[in-house]
Design a protein around this motif. Structure first.
Motif, PDB file in Angstrom:
ATOM      1  N   LEU A  48       0.846  -1.322   0.166  1.00 57.68           N
ATOM      2  CA  LEU A  48      -0.029   0.005   0.041  1.00 57.68           C
ATOM      3  C   LEU A  48       0.775   1.279  -0.082  1.00 57.68           C
ATOM      4  O   LEU A  48       0.576   2.568  -0.490  1.00 57.68           O
ATOM      5  N   ALA A  49       1.840   1.203   0.855  1.00 57.52           N
ATOM      6  CA  ALA A  49       2.929   2.237   0.839  1.00 57.52           C
ATOM      7  C   ALA A  49       3.654   2.585  -0.624  1.00 57.52           C
ATOM      8  O   ALA A  49       3.292   3.862  -1.000  1.00 57.52           O
ATOM      9  N   ARG A  50       4.048   1.576  -1.348  1.00 59.36           N
ATOM     10  CA  ARG A  50       4.644   1.847  -2.718  1.00 59.36           C
ATOM     11  C   ARG A  50       3.543   2.323  -3.670  1.00 59.36           C
ATOM     12  O   ARG A  50       3.758   3.301  -4.212  1.00 59.36           O
ATOM     13  N   ALA A  51       2.264   1.923  -3.566  1.00 58.23           N
ATOM     14  CA  ALA A  51       1.266   2.329  -4.385  1.00 58.23           C
ATOM     15  C   ALA A  51       0.600   3.512  -3.862  1.00 58.23           C
ATOM     16  O   ALA A  51      -0.579   4.155  -4.289  1.00 58.23           O
ATOM     17  N   ASN A  52       1.018   4.118  -2.700  1.00 59.57           N
ATOM     18  CA  ASN A  52       0.682   5.257  -2.293  1.00 59.57           C
ATOM     19  C   ASN A  52      -0.812   5.366  -1.809  1.00 59.57           C
ATOM     20  O   ASN A  52      -1.587   6.377  -2.164  1.00 59.57           O
ATOM     21  N   ARG A  53      -1.226   4.235  -1.364  1.00 56.51           N
ATOM     22  CA  ARG A  53      -2.795   3.982  -1.017  1.00 56.51           C
ATOM     23  C   ARG A  53      -2.939   3.750   0.402  1.00 56.51           C
ATOM     24  O   ARG A  53      -2.013   3.339   1.039  1.00 56.51           O
ATOM     25  N   GLU A  54      -3.994   4.482   1.036  1.00 54.01           N
ATOM     26  CA  GLU A  54      -4.183   4.283   2.561  1.00 54.01           C
ATOM     27  C   GLU A  54      -4.821   3.124   2.725  1.00 54.01           C
ATOM     28  O   GLU A  54      -4.418   2.413   3.811  1.00 54.01           O
TER      29      GLU A  54
END
Lengths: 166, 770, 326
Positions: free
Chosen positions: B604-610
């Motif tokens: 999620l962090a790499r995809a910039n998603r919460e």
């Protein structure tokens, strides 16, 4: 006139036919006290008045004037569970949780009654202190009906507490 | 329910029978079966602290500004018309906001009847609700009074002046029985099943018993009174309800009141007991309509009497069981027939012969049952409908036969256990009742039971032991869906509109989702009790856990694909396909190379998603058609029977269950015990008493309807085989109702062992033993 | 429940003076329930539950129990437990701990029948509730109705356990009224239904129960109360037996017996007592006594078992008492 509810003084309702149960729930929003029959037949509305267990559905709020009412919300001090509440959790003394506040209040008073030596119908020798048995607990809690069937857990919770206190 | 449904179900069953197993859900056993994770561990109810402190908010506990209160008026006649209706005095009473009668009630259609064809159908009756001047049964609601306070509403409700013209109605069972009808289908089975000539085989059997068993009307009597807190905001409707069918109730209310489904929200995070009684009844429609008429938030809480008058219970039954056996104790003939009550406006057949069909093989058999029309509040399902009372009859009869043959009743049962379903011929998915009996008998001390009745006593108390089999079918309901949301902080939420009435639904699904997603239970939150969440079916048929588990399986499979997409090419998982991966260590792991792992948080962090969220429904429950799937049990009871008074006191019970994997031993043991205690009430004390002259229930109170009190409930031992069912999610079958089955027979059989007195009529009160 | 006035009596005199206009409220465990059901419709409740009440020893060695004493306090009192165990156990057999904490001794004597037709204002006829309206209990749901002391008008059973023991103990009800105090044997306090079942007690208008006197008793200390019911606890009696025996030189010198659950009033078993006194305690004697007491029982289909249940329970209680006394 004033009723002390969980340590706070409150004015009784103006409508004299209002039961202590409805007063607690509707006026004070103390909804932990439950209504299961409004007939004096299930024990879900059990609260303590001056430390003794009573049915709030068959008590007019006005009758509690000058008395100290303790509800399920007033048992514990602070955020920690009261010993009886904790025992119910530990012994799986509940399922749906609806009769639970009444069972907990009744059990709290029951422990005091055992300490003062009050007999029950199943006490063999009425002149002696009641023995600490599951049957004694079961008889003394019979005014609190449970429909989910948490009886075994409730009785073991109360018995464990009673044994710990002797 | 129709003949057409029979044909449809039959043809699906046939088609499914041809399919290879791998195509079916459950064809390959759930990989979580047998894995040691959170599932199978002891865990207390997750909401126990809220419940023991009184903080749990039930439907009638919700605080709302400007709330008004309603009281219902029930017809004191059984059938007829309202001929006089004067609301003047009630309307003039202090605090009254509105009086609702058929004159001003909004026009609403009756809800669709519960049936297999429409999973969102909720109606227990198709009678009009406050739509006309007709009364169909005693206690039917004829008016509602809305006032500022409950005391004012209750008082004003007594001021309505209503006159009736009374017409004749069927109110006694003996008469109604004579014209009872046979309907084509009992839930999912043809009503009648026969093989060979059972009557003829019975008459030529070496051993035979043939008797009539009767069971009374019963009322669920959840301690929480049915209640709704209703809030209208324009065309948006919010209902805080005490219901075991959250999503179906929202759908039904939307349809009946012409609202968009998304504008109706039913909330029921806590339910104070259901047992089949917390379905959809007239008070739902009346409360919602009355709140609209009053233009105010409104609370309607049934009185205890109102629960008896509005919510039907378990029908009385009269059952014939005849058993023939050869010299070796093999059943040559098995007949189970009889009559229960189901008025034409109701839809719940008390299917007492269904369980028997799966329990024993027999050379010939005859199963059939009829439905009597009586003017009563629509009967409905009550914990272990059918089997609770059906097992009383058949398991008493087996005990009678064993006594006649002079062999141990367990041995007789074991000799007649089926290898495949005796009627449909399909294989059992898993069936180890024999082991349940052996384990149970050893632990209970069955060997100490004297074969001859009346041999053990302690003073005036005769002591006896009895046993009986219980049975309840596995159900996984179609249409269950869940949403799984993974958060960047490494936690997950699993959400659906499930209902938790204390069974431990949230607790167990939290354990399940943790294992499924490779998380710890502490990092998983199960959210339910709200119709805005993905819809779960009603909590019924002991099917909720399997139904939701199936949806969690489906959603987690979908989640893998979504995570692969988000992970992208920079991930250590790049290039792997969904089937190459599984959940572990709070992330995804390559099956072939456990070192290739990436956490949800990292993806999620790499995809910039919460967060990432998927919603999915469980696969169609084809396993139910492909296999015979039944939870079974061996129930043991020890009783003391007073020689003086005939009082029966149960001193201990043991339930030995074969229900697949046990997901949480603590909550499961509570479920089993609770079911057995309801069986204890069925056996000894419970009876809803109609005055058969008038059709009126005369004990609508918890003082006069005796549910077991603490002193009635002995210590109850519970064990299980724990053998996983390879055809179900997690290997589990339902456990909510099986406990109630078999208990009444075990107790009646124990009373026989104690006294030599056979009681075939429940409740087994002292006058029948004297 | 209609709007009502509530006040609290400062003393017994106020209760007497207001008693004609107000209904007296003790624990409320029966009255509030009946008000909610619409059976009772008082306009004014005068709460007498806080009037001073204890248990005092009388000059002749008996006990005077205050009318406002709680049932729980009565049952737990060491003197009652030691000297009148049947009374303690009878009280403990009734209702639940919560209700016993609330209910008063006077209120218990005043409690009304639990006949379902009496409670069903909307749906049933009941002569006790509405004189002359009929009795739907006959031929109806009647398991908990009486078989002794019934009339064409009414078959409702008296529900009290405590009163059964008081009847067996020859208790005396102390009344305070506009015309002054008077005392009444408890057997004269509850009235048989006859043609006017609505008249349940001998209380005159304005009279208040101030207390109950237990006379000294040489047999009460070894007395018993046995209650038979459908549910093991928290249920009304199908049959109950309060009894005490005193033996002298192998013969019954004194016998006190009362039955609950079977009578329209707490039932003093005078016929059985008469047969017992002076006789040797044998199973045959107890059987004859029980048969005599139940000889005139009139049953409904649902109560056909009650005479036999009462006979058996009575025989068993007497047998145990005789064994203990011997």
């Amino acid at each position: 006139m004033a009723i002390t509810v969980n340590g706070t003084k409150v004015d009784p309702p103006g409508d004299m036919r209002v039961s202590l149960l409805d007063f607690l729930r509707d006026d004070l929003h103390l909804t932990g006290t439950k209504i299961g029959c409004n007939q004096g037949a299930c024990g879900a509305c059990t609260v303590l008045i001056d430390g003794e267990r009573v049915l709030s559905c068959l008590t007019l709020a006005a009758q509690a004037d000058g008395r100290e009412v303790t509800t399920i919300e007033g048992l514990a001090e602070g955020d920690a569970l009261h010993a009886v509440q904790a025992a119910f959790v530990d012994h799986d003394g509940l399922q749906c949780g609806y009769c639970t506040p009444g069972q907990v209040c009744a059990a709290t008073a029951l422990l005091n009654e055992l300490r003062t030596g009050s007999p029950s119908y199943v006490t063999g020798d009425l002149t002696a202190a009641a023995p600490l048995t599951a049957e004694e607990i079961r008889e003394r809690l019979s005014g609190n009906l449970c429909r989910c069937g948490a009886h075994n857990g409730i009785v073991s919770a109360v018995l464990a507490l009673a044994e710990a206190r002797t | 329910m129709s003949t057409l449904q029979n044909v449809l179900i039959g043809s699906v069953r046939t088609a499914v029978g041809w399919l290879p197993e791998g195509w079916l859900p459950g064809g390959r056993p759930d990989p979580l079966i047998g894995r040691h994770g959170a599932v199978g561990r002891q865990s207390a109810l997750s909401d126990a602290p809220e419940k023991v402190t009184g903080a749990a908010r039930f439907a009638a506990d919700v605080a709302v500004d400007g709330l008004c209160h309603a009281a219902l008026v029930h017809a004191p006649i059984t059938r007829g018309r309202i001929t006089r209706l004067d609301t003047t005095a009630a309307e003039a009473a202090p605090g009254v906001v509105a009086v609702v009668t058929h004159r001003n009630m909004p026009r609403v259609d009756s809800p669709a009847l519960i049936g297999l064809s429409n999973p969102s159908a909720v109606g227990n009756s198709d009678l009009p609700i406050l739509q006309d001047d007709r009364v169909h049964y005693n206690g039917q609601v004829v008016a509602a009074v809305v006032a500022e306070t409950q005391a004012q509403a209750d008082h004003a409700a007594t001021l309505l002046d209503i006159g009736y013209e009374v017409t004749k109605a069927p109110t006694d069972f003996a008469t109604a029985k004579a014209s009872a009808r046979t309907i084509p289908t009992l839930l999912y089975e043809p009503t009648q099943r026969a093989e060979g000539d059972a009557e003829a085989d019975l008459s030529t059997s070496r051993y035979a018993v043939d008797a009539i068993y009767t069971t009374p009307w019963q009322t669920h009597n959840a301690i929480e009174l049915h209640a709704l807190t209703v809030i209208w905001e324009g065309d948006r409707l919010t209902v805080h309800d005490a219901t075991q069918m959250i999503a179906p109730t929202a759908t039904a209310l939307a349809k009946m009141f012409g609202l968009k489904r998304e504008n109706v929200r039913v909330l029921s995070p806590f339910v104070g007991g259901g047992f089949g009684g917390k379905g959809f009844w007239d008070h739902h429609v009346i409360a919602v309509a009355a709140a609209r008429l009053a233009g105010r938030p409104l609370r309607l809480r049934l009185t205890r009497e109102g629960v008896y008058r509005v919510v039907g219970g378990r029908s009385q039954t009269e059952q014939r069981v005849a058993l023939g056996a050869d010299a070796e104790g093999r059943f040559t003939a098995l007949i189970h027939t009889g009559t229960s009550v189901m008025p034409p406006y109701s839809c719940s057949p008390e299917a007492f012969t269904l369980g028997t069909r799966a329990m024993y093989r027999s050379g010939s058999y005859l199963y059939s049952q009829r439905h009597a029309d009586m003017a009563v509040v629509p009967n409905t399902f009550m914990r272990a409908p059918g089997e609770a009372v059906g097992t009383f009859a058949v398991e008493s009869a087996v005990d009678e036969l064993a006594h006649e043959m002079g062999i141990d009743p367990i041995e007789l049962r074991l000799r007649n256990l089926p290898e495949v379903h005796p009627v449909t011929g399909v294989r059992f998915s898993q069936h180890a009742l024999d082991q349940a009996y052996r384990d149970g008998a050893a632990r209970f001390g069955w060997a100490e039971r004297p074969a001859t009745p009346g041999e053990r006593r302690d003073g005036e108390w005769r002591i006896g032991m009895g046993c009986a089999s219980g049975s309840f079918p596995y159900v996984r309901l179609p249409g269950a869906s869940v949403r799984i949301t993974l958060h960047r902080d490494g936690t997950a939420a699993v959400a659906c509109s499930a209902q938790d009435m204390g069974m431990g639904t949230a607790t167990v699904q939290t354990q399940h989702a943790a294992d499924r997603l490779g998380l710890t239970p502490e990092t998983v939150r199960f959210v339910s009790g709200d119709s805005d969440l993905p819809p779960a079916p009603a909590a019924g048929g002991s099917g909720q856990t399997a139904s939701i588990a199936g949806a969690v399986m489906a959603a987690s499979a979908k989640l893998v694909g979504e995570l692969i997409r988000l992970a992208g090419n920079a991930s250590p998982l790049a290039g792997l396909r969904a089937e190459d991966l599984h959940f572990d260590r709070a992330g995804l792991v390559a099956r072939e190379d456990p070192a290739r792992h990436e956490s949800f948080a990292a993806i999620l962090a790499r995809a910039n998603r919460e967060e990432v969220s998927v919603t999915a429904s469980g696969a169609v429950p084809m396993e139910m058609f492909r296999y015979a799937m039944h939870s079974t049990s061996a129930i043991f009871a020890e009783v003391r029977v007073s020689d003086v008074t005939g009082e029966v006191r149960v001193t201990r019970m043991l339930g030995s269950f074969d229900c697949g994997t046990i997901l949480n031993p603590r909550t499961a043991a509570s479920q089993f015990r609770g079911g057995m205690i309801m069986g204890l009430g069925l056996a000894l004390t419970e009876e809803t008493l109609y005055d058969e002259r008038t059709g009126r229930i005369m004990n609508p109170s918890l003082a006069d309807y005796h549910v077991p009190a603490h002193l009635d409930v002995p210590p109850i031992d519970v064990i299980w085989t724990g053998i996983p069912d390879p055809r179900t999610p997690l290997g589990a079958r339902g456990i909510g109702e099986i406990g109630t089955t078999g208990v009444a027979a075990a107790i009646a059989n124990a009373v026989f062992n104690a006294t030599g007195k056979r009681v075939r009529d429940l409740p087994l009160t002292l006058d029948k033993v004297l | 429940m209609t709007v009502l006035r509530y006040s609290r009596a400062a003393d017994l005199a106020e209760a007497v003076s207001a008693g004609q206009e107000a209904r007296l409220l003790g624990g409320g465990t029966n009255l509030i329930d009946l008000m909610r059901k619409g059976v009772e419709r008082p306009q004014h409740l005068l709460d007498v539950s806080r009037l001073p009440a204890g248990i005092d020893e009388t000059e002749d060695g008996g006990l005077l129990i205050g009318g406002a004493l709680s049932n729980a306090a009565l049952a737990a009192d060491p003197r009652i437990r030691a000297h009148y165990p049947m009374l303690s156990r009878a009280v403990l057999a009734g209702a639940s701990a919560q209700i016993r904490n609330m209910a008063t001794v006077a209120g218990n004597l005043m409690q009304r029948t639990r006949c379902p037709y009496f409670a069903d204002v909307a749906g049933a006829s009941c002569n006790r509730r509405v004189p002359g309206s009929g009795c739907d209990a006959q031929g109806g749901v009647s398991r908990y109705t009486a078989v002794l002391g019934t009339s064409k008008s009414c078959i409702a059973a008296h529900p009290s356990d405590m009163a059964v023991a008081l009847v067996a103990l020859d208790a005396v009800v102390c009344l305070e009224g506009p015309a002054g105090p008077r005392r009444l044997a408890i057997t004269d306090f509850h009235l048989l239904p006859g043609d006017s079942p609505e008249k349940e007690t001998a209380l005159a208008p304005g009279e208040v129960i101030s207390g109950v006197v237990l006379p000294p008793s040489s047999l009460a200390a070894r007395s018993a109360y046995r209650k038979v019911r459908d549910r093991a606890s928290y249920a009304f009696a199908l049959v109950s037996v309060a009894a005490g025996l005193r033996l002298e030189a192998g013969r019954i010198a004194e016998a006190r017996i009362a039955l609950g659950g079977v009578g329209t009033v707490p039932w003093r078993a005078a016929r059985a007592e008469a047969l017992l006194i002076g006789a040797e305690p044998t199973p045959e004697l107890f059987a004859r006594a029980a048969d005599a007491e139940l000889a005139e029982a009139e049953t409904q289909p649902a109560t056909a078992f009650k005479p036999e249940l009462a006979r058996r329970t009575l025989r068993a209680v007497l047998t145990t008492l005789a064994e203990d006394a011997a």
